[in-house]
Structures are given as structure tokens and as C-alpha cells.
Enzyme design. Structure first.
Site, PDB file in Angstrom:
ATOM      1  N   CYS A 137      -3.787 -54.172  45.999  1.00  0.00           N
ATOM      2  CA  CYS A 137      -2.722 -53.142  46.488  1.00  0.00           C
ATOM      3  C   CYS A 137      -1.563 -53.273  45.323  1.00  0.00           C
ATOM      4  CB  CYS A 137      -2.057 -53.277  47.951  1.00  0.00           C
ATOM      5  SG  CYS A 137      -3.429 -53.097  48.820  1.00  0.00           S
ATOM      6  N   ARG A 186      -4.524 -52.554  39.112  1.00  0.00           N
ATOM      7  CA  ARG A 186      -4.742 -53.388  40.024  1.00  0.00           C
ATOM      8  C   ARG A 186      -6.028 -52.945  40.601  1.00  0.00           C
ATOM      9  NH1 ARG A 186      -0.261 -56.813  40.750  1.00  0.00           N
ATOM     10  NH2 ARG A 186      -0.927 -57.258  43.033  1.00  0.00           N
ATOM     11  N   ASN A 241       1.643 -55.230  50.739  1.00  0.00           N
ATOM     12  CA  ASN A 241       0.376 -55.738  49.992  1.00  0.00           C
ATOM     13  C   ASN A 241      -0.004 -57.017  50.653  1.00  0.00           C
ATOM     14  OD1 ASN A 241      -1.254 -56.736  47.991  1.00  0.00           O
ATOM     15  ND2 ASN A 241       0.163 -56.731  46.590  1.00  0.00           N
ATOM     16  N   GLY A 242      -1.264 -57.360  51.024  1.00  0.00           N
ATOM     17  CA  GLY A 242      -1.449 -58.512  51.631  1.00  0.00           C
ATOM     18  C   GLY A 242      -2.412 -58.500  52.896  1.00  0.00           C
ATOM     19  N   LYS A 257     -19.279 -59.840  32.192  1.00  0.00           N
ATOM     20  CA  LYS A 257     -18.615 -58.685  31.583  1.00  0.00           C
ATOM     21  C   LYS A 257     -19.300 -57.452  31.568  1.00  0.00           C
ATOM     22  CE  LYS A 257     -15.437 -59.732  31.122  1.00  0.00           C
ATOM     23  NZ  LYS A 257     -14.737 -60.473  31.520  1.00  0.00           N
ATOM     24  N   GLU A 295     -19.870 -55.884  35.363  1.00  0.00           N
ATOM     25  CA  GLU A 295     -18.863 -55.621  36.040  1.00  0.00           C
ATOM     26  C   GLU A 295     -18.240 -54.026  35.641  1.00  0.00           C
ATOM     27  OE1 GLU A 295     -14.993 -57.698  36.031  1.00  0.00           O
ATOM     28  OE2 GLU A 295     -15.313 -58.617  34.142  1.00  0.00           O
ATOM     29  N   HIS A 335     -38.476 -72.221  35.873  1.00  0.00           N
ATOM     30  CA  HIS A 335     -38.543 -72.581  37.011  1.00  0.00           C
ATOM     31  C   HIS A 335     -38.246 -71.556  38.046  1.00  0.00           C
ATOM     32  CE1 HIS A 335     -38.610 -76.683  35.690  1.00  0.00           C
ATOM     33  NE2 HIS A 335     -37.511 -76.329  34.895  1.00  0.00           N
TER      34      HIS A 335
HETATM   35  O1  M6R Z   1      -6.188 -63.634  37.821  1.00  0.00           O
HETATM   36  P1  M6R Z   1      -7.460 -64.257  37.930  1.00  0.00           P
HETATM   37  O2  M6R Z   1      -7.835 -65.161  36.780  1.00  0.00           O
HETATM   38  O3  M6R Z   1      -7.266 -65.590  39.024  1.00  0.00           O
HETATM   39  O4  M6R Z   1      -8.725 -63.868  38.311  1.00  0.00           O
HETATM   40  C1  M6R Z   1      -9.885 -64.235  38.714  1.00  0.00           C
HETATM   41  C2  M6R Z   1     -10.950 -63.258  38.762  1.00  0.00           C
HETATM   42  O5  M6R Z   1     -10.874 -62.387  39.923  1.00  0.00           O
HETATM   43  C3  M6R Z   1     -11.175 -62.517  37.107  1.00  0.00           C
HETATM   44  O6  M6R Z   1     -11.522 -63.328  36.272  1.00  0.00           O
HETATM   45  C4  M6R Z   1     -12.249 -61.497  37.349  1.00  0.00           C
HETATM   46  O7  M6R Z   1     -13.615 -62.316  37.352  1.00  0.00           O
HETATM   47  C5  M6R Z   1     -12.348 -60.502  36.375  1.00  0.00           C
HETATM   48  N1  M6R Z   1     -12.732 -59.152  36.687  1.00  0.00           N
HETATM   49  C6  M6R Z   1     -13.398 -60.814  35.165  1.00  0.00           C
HETATM   50  O8  M6R Z   1     -13.266 -59.858  34.156  1.00  0.00           O
END
Ligand code: M6R
Length: 608
Positions: free
Chosen positions: A2, A28, A102-103, A486, A489, A505
Site C-alpha cells: 500500500c 509499490r 498501510n500495514g 528475474k 516474476e 537427482h
Molecule cells: O526490499 P527488499 O530488498 O527487502 O525486498 C526483498 C524482496 O521482496 C525483493 O528482492 C523481491 O524478490 C524482488 N521482486 C525481486 O526482483
């Protein structure tokens, strides 16, 4: 996740500014949005499921909501599906209060039941609506007293922005374990989840700590503790260029950020190498502290965890200290054997990732020393750590991290060499050579980026694959993890990363005619071993894209070969990852995916 923006000024209309600020927070991740504006003691609001465009159309670009103060929100659904009703702001029963949040409120069920018994009616499925009604329940005419009561009752994490119709010339905000900054302008002030939302209007910001209550008017910002004592806060100037948070002619933030990597790595290294020595001003670990370490844990999530996997190889090789790299959400609930002779390294771009933050607290409670590697200055993880090494990647907007990953790796190298030199596990000659090679890294990354055309071509051949495997050994395995993440996602292609020797394995049964295997074979003394693993998959029909250094040939071994410049083995991950980032990007572009905002994902994951 959020995003929150709050605005109060004298002449400008709040709603268009809120919409514009929310747009900057789109990265975000969200699935609905809303704004509320106060005018002559009346709160008006609009909410809409879907992209901000829908909310903007519904409010005529914000022009239909009149007023110079307001709050806005982009929601990433947790409690209740994405819908107009579940979107924020939530209003209290009489409409006196409007709340954005947010939270997560962990005890919302208990509070909801209590409020229902007291006659409150709930219209949404959210945890946040509880807060709006609690404000009304506790309100006796003083907004500050009410805020103190409300935050005393709620458990969980929150950044809250609250409008009250009895206070038409101010609004109030608070945070706990959820990001929030204050922006100080001329005759206008702001709150936001991060600086990108307000950078166009002001560079003067103030970082709010847990349970500090902020009262904003157009002329003033006052911050109080829960005893209503006013606090002196430092105002910091953000020196990011506004263009750092703009696309600047690139089609996507992701490709812009990929291209920015040489600059970001240089910015992370340069200030820390002085007169042939690594200087880590922010690290208080002494030679004896390092010598006495029983173990190092690296704790992180997602790509930051993948940096940790590289870090384990590098620290163990250089410092001969045992390292365990653990996914933060697992560390937290594993009753970890961690104590005062251990160092816990937490890695996080945002510095707000809930799993990493909670893991950090577990480590600290058990007496461990915590060093964090963080990009966002003043974030919760940075604040909670004993030592912080900031990555100087600048704002990273694309959900798929690239330059943050690369700068985290760079810090990992700096830290490993720094510790190794302190405890003399490397010679002075090796130390000197490592530094020389490290300083060349930005140029080598730039050179690796020159090979874009070939990667774009390969992506155009393979973007229709259903499943892609990444294999490698040791450091190449660590980078395979990142390459696979990468790709999946942003392109939504199923992909897995495997230690090359582990395929046989079990997983090798998935290899059939035409399966694409990306084989990383950069680590010198493991090249032949990986070649054997490549043969195992080609024999079973796989098409292999091999990735190796420019002094090696994979002709007759792989169907396609990508070459990267050569450097010291331990720095190779910084180069190997570049073609993999580009491959993920171009595959997703060929598929027409929403690259910067992939489905279901959020940039900053502030829930467990
Ligand atoms: O803000 P952070 O580095 O703690 O975030 C960690 C992961 O959520 C972040 O690296 C996520 O895996 C990315 N989408 C990868 O591209």
C-alpha cells in the site's frame, strides 16, 4: 505494497496533487485506490478498484473533490478482495473521520467484535475500518488524545493518515513498523510512504520513528511522542535528482535501472576506497570482534536473499568464517541458534520488508550483532541495526530489482575483503589485487551491457517457452537463482534454478525435446564439471544457452553462447547477472507483460 500520500496547503487543490503522488507510488504494487479531501469541515471521498486511471476518471482528474487538504491511498489487498468498498480511505460511522492505512492490524477481529457490540456497523471486510470506528469511539473532542488511545489499542503495523471534520485546517499521521516520511514545503506539507511521491514539491524531509504522532497544517509540522511532548526532529535534504525517479525516455523503469548499474556500483564503491584501503565508516566491528565471530548469518528475502547466497561463498572463501544464508521468513520461526558471538547480516533494498525486519528483531533479542545492507536511508531495518552499510543505488522503481541487487553484491564484496584484511585471512598482495579488480567492476558491467542485441535476439527466440531451467555450480548456482527469479516474476514463465550437479537427482526427468536450459559456466575450476551436466541435458533433448567468460568457448557444447568479460572469480556474479536480467526483461517485453508492475507483486512487502 500500500502507498499513502497526504497533502495540506493554502491555495492549491489537494486532490490532483494526491493523485499525482499516488502515481509515483504505483510501483509499490496495488489493486485499488482512493482519496479523501476536507473542505469547510466536510469530508468528501472517492474510491475505485483497479488502476489509478479509473479513480482519476471518476473524479475528473481530482477536480471534483474540492479542498486544500486530503489523504490518498493505493491498496494492495490483504483483508478483503480488491473492490471499491474495501479501498481506502475508510470513514467512521458518522463520517467525521477518514483513515488511510498501510500495514496490518493483527487484533482487528477482537476490536471489530467489541465495536459491533457497541453498535458500530462495518461495511467493508478490511482490518482498517476498525481504526476509523475506533477514532469515533474514543473521540471526546481532542484528536491527539484520540490518536494516542487508538494506537494503544491496536496491535500490528501501521502508517496512518487521518482527517477529522472538526479539524479542517490540519491532519494527523502516525507510523509503526510501516514506512512514512514527512515532506516540508512552503505553505504546504506532505506525508508519504516514500520520497518519490513528493520529490516534485520538496526535497526537505523528516523521517518519523515508531509511534511518533505528526500534526500537519499548511504552515507547520509538529511531531509528538505519546506523552504529547513535542520532539525536535532533524530535517534532511534529499539529493536525488528528480529524474532518478522518472523514466527519462526509457520504455520501462526496469531497463533504465539495468542501464544505471555501472553508475550505481561506482557510487557504492568509490567513497569507500581511500588511499588503497577500504574505509567503512559506518561499521564498528573491530578486528577482535571479527576474530571472535562464531558464525555469520545472512538473512533476507527474494533477490536480496540471492545476494546472500553469493555472500556465503565469498565470505567463507575470504574469511574462513562459517556462513549460513537463511530466508528471513524461515529464520524468524526456526528458533535459530544465534547468540552474541554471531553476526547477522540483513540485506534489504527497501529496508521495510516485514519478514526481514522481524528476523532482525529475533536476532537482536538473542544478543547477535546486526549489520544491515540497505538502500533506503532512514528505513526501519536501517534504524534497527547496529551498523548499516547503505547501497547508493538511488531510487529503484521497477518491482524486479536490478541495480539494488548489483549494489548489494558490491557491498558484500567490500565487506568480505574488509573483514578478511582485518583478520589476515588474505595477504596484502591479494588485498591490493582484489581492490584493483573491484574498482574495475563498473566498467566491466558497462561492457557486459553492450551485448544487449544478442540477448534481445535470444529472448525473441525463446519467449514462448513454457518452462526454463537455470543451472550452475557454486557462484554460478547463486546467480542462477536470481536469473530464474528475474525471468519468472516479470514474464510469468515457469522457471527453476538448480545446482548443476543436483539435476540428475530428480529434476532431469522434466527435461524433454526443446526444453531451454540456461547453463552458467563462468567459475574457472568448475567449468568442466558444468560441461558434463550440460551434456546430461543435451542428450535428453534440451536446447542450451551457455554463459561463460570471453576466454572460453562453448562451441559444440551449447546451442548458443553468451560471453561476459573475465575478472576475478568472486566478482563474476556482478557480470553474469547482467545478461540474465536483460533476458528476463526482453522475454517479458516480447510477451507484452506489464514489466514494471508485474501481477500480484509489490515492491515493498510490508506484510508477513
Ligand atoms: O526490499 P527488499 O530488498 O527487502 O525486498 C526483498 C524482496 O521482496 C525483493 O528482492 C523481491 O524478490 C524482488 N521482486 C525481486 O526482483
Amino acid at each position: 505494497m500500500c502507498g499513502i500520500v497526504g497533502y495540506i496547503g493554502k491555495k492549491k487543490q489537494a486532490a490532483p496533487i494526491l493523485l499525482e503522488g499516488l502515481e509515483k507510488l504505483e510501483y509499490r504494487g496495488y489493486d485499488s485506490a482512493g482519496i479523501a479531501v476536507i473542505n469547510n469541515g466536510e469530508i468528501n471521498f472517492a474510491k475505485a478498484k483497479g488502476r489509478l486511471r479509473v479513480l482519476s476518471e471518476k473524479t475528473n482528474g481530482g477536480k471534483d473533490l474540492i479542498g486544500c487538504a486530503g489523504i490518498g491511498h493505493t491498496r494492495w489487498a490483504t483483508h478483503g478482495e480488491p473492490s471499491d468498498i474495501n479501498s481506502h480511505p475508510h470513514l467512521s460511522q458518522s463520517g467525521r473521520f477518514a483513515v488511510v492505512h498501510n500495514g496490518i492490524i493483527e487484533n482487528y477481529m477482537e476490536l471489530k467484535e467489541k465495536l459491533i457490540r457497541k453498535g458500530f456497523e462495518f461495511i467493508s471486510e478490511t482490518d482498517t475500518e476498525v481504526i476509523a470506528h475506533l477514532f469515533e469511539y474514543y473521540y471526546k473532542g481532542d484528536i491527539m488524545d484520540t490518536m494516542i488511545k487508538v494506537i494503544d489499542r491496536v496491535e500490528g503495523s501501521y502508517a496512518l493518515g487521518v482527517l477529522c471534520s472538526d479539524y479542517p485546517d490540519s491532519f494527523i499521521a502516525v507510523r509503526k513498523a510501516s514506512p512514512m516520511i514527512i515532506g516540508i514545503g512552503n505553505d504546504e506539507n506532505f506525508v508519504a510512504s516514500d520520497v518519490t511521491a513528493i520529490l516534485k514539491h520538496t526535497r526537505q524531509v523528516c523521517y518519523v520513528e515508531d509511534n511518533e504522532i505528526v500534526v500537519l497544517t499548511a504552515d507547520d509540522v509538529k511531531i509528538y511522542n505519546t506523552d504529547k511532548e513535542e520532539l525536535e526532529k532533524e530535517i534532511k535534504t534529499i539529493d536525488w535528482d528528480v529524474s532518478a525517479a522518472e523514466k527519462g525516455g526509457y520504455e520501462h523503469f526496469m531497463i533504465k535501472e539495468i542501464e544505471e548499474q555501472p553508475k550505481a556500483i561506482r557510487a557504492t564503491i568509490s567513497p569507500r576506497i581511500k588511499d588503497g584501503k577500504i574505509v567503512l565508516d559506518d561499521v564498528s566491528l573491530t578486528k577482535d570482534d571479527i576474530k571472535n565471530l562464531r558464525k555469520i548469518f545472512i538473512v533476507a528475502c527474494g533477490s536480496a536473499y540471492h545476494v546472500g547466497v553469493v555472500g556465503k561463498y565469498v565470505i567463507e572463501k575470504m574469511c574462513r568464517i562459517p556462513v549460513e544464508c537463511v530466508i528471513a521468513s524461515e529464520f524468524r520461526y526456526s528458533d535459530p541458534i544465534v547468540s552474541k558471538n554471531d553476526l547477522v547480516i540483513v540485506i534489504s533494498q527497501s529496508g521495510e520488508t516485514a519478514d526481514s525486519l522481524e528476523a532482525l528483531k529475533v536476532a537482536k533479542n538473542r544478543g547477535a550483532r546486526v549489520l544491515s545492507i540497505v538502500n533506503v536511508v532512514g528505513s526501519a531495518i536501517a534504524n534497527a541495526s547496529d551498523d548499516v552499510i547503505y547501497t547508493w543505488a538511488g531510487p529503484e522503481i521497477a518491482v524486479a530489482t536490478t541495480k539494488a541487487y548489483s549494489t548489494q553484491l558490491t557491498v558484500m564484496y567490500l565487506l568480505s575483503i574488509y573483514m578478511a584484511e582485518k583478520i589476515s585471512t588474505i595477504t596484502s598482495g591479494q588485498y591490493k589485487k582484489y581492490l584493483e579488480d573491484l574498482e574495475k567492476l563498473p566498467d566491466l558491467v558497462a561492457k557486459t551491457l553492450e551485448n544487449k542485441e544478442q540477448i534481445a535476439y535470444l529472448a525473441s527466440k525463446f519467449y514462448n517457452c513454457h518452462s526454463i531451467f537455470f543451472i550452475g555450480r557454486n557462484l554460478d548456482y547463486a546467480v542462477s537463482l536470481e536469473g530464474s527469479l528475474k525471468l519468472k516474476e516479470i514474464s510469468y514463465i515457469h522457471s527453476e534454478a538448480y545446482a548443476a550437479g543436483e539435476l540428475k537427482h530428480g529434476t532431469i526427468s522434466l527435461i524433454e525435446d526443446g526444453t531451454l536450459v540456461v547453463a552458467l559456466a563462468t567459475v574457472d575450476d568448475l567449468f568442466e564439471k558444468t560441461v558434463s551436466n550440460i551434456k546430461e541435458v543435451t542428450t535428453r533433448g534440451a536446447v542450451v544457452m551457455g554463459l561463460t567468460t570471453e576466454d572460453r568457448s562453448m562451441t559444440g557444447i551449447a546451442d548458443y553462447t553468451i560471453q561476459i568479460p573475465n575478472t576475478n572469480d568472486i566478482f563474476l556474479p556482478s557480470l553474469t547477472v547482467i545478461p540474465l536480467q536483460l533476458f528476463g526483461y526482453y522475454v517479458a517485453a516480447n510477451k507484452g507483460c506489464d514489466i514494471d508492475k508485474p501481477r500480484n507483486l509489490a515492491k515493498s512487502v510490508t506484510v508477513e
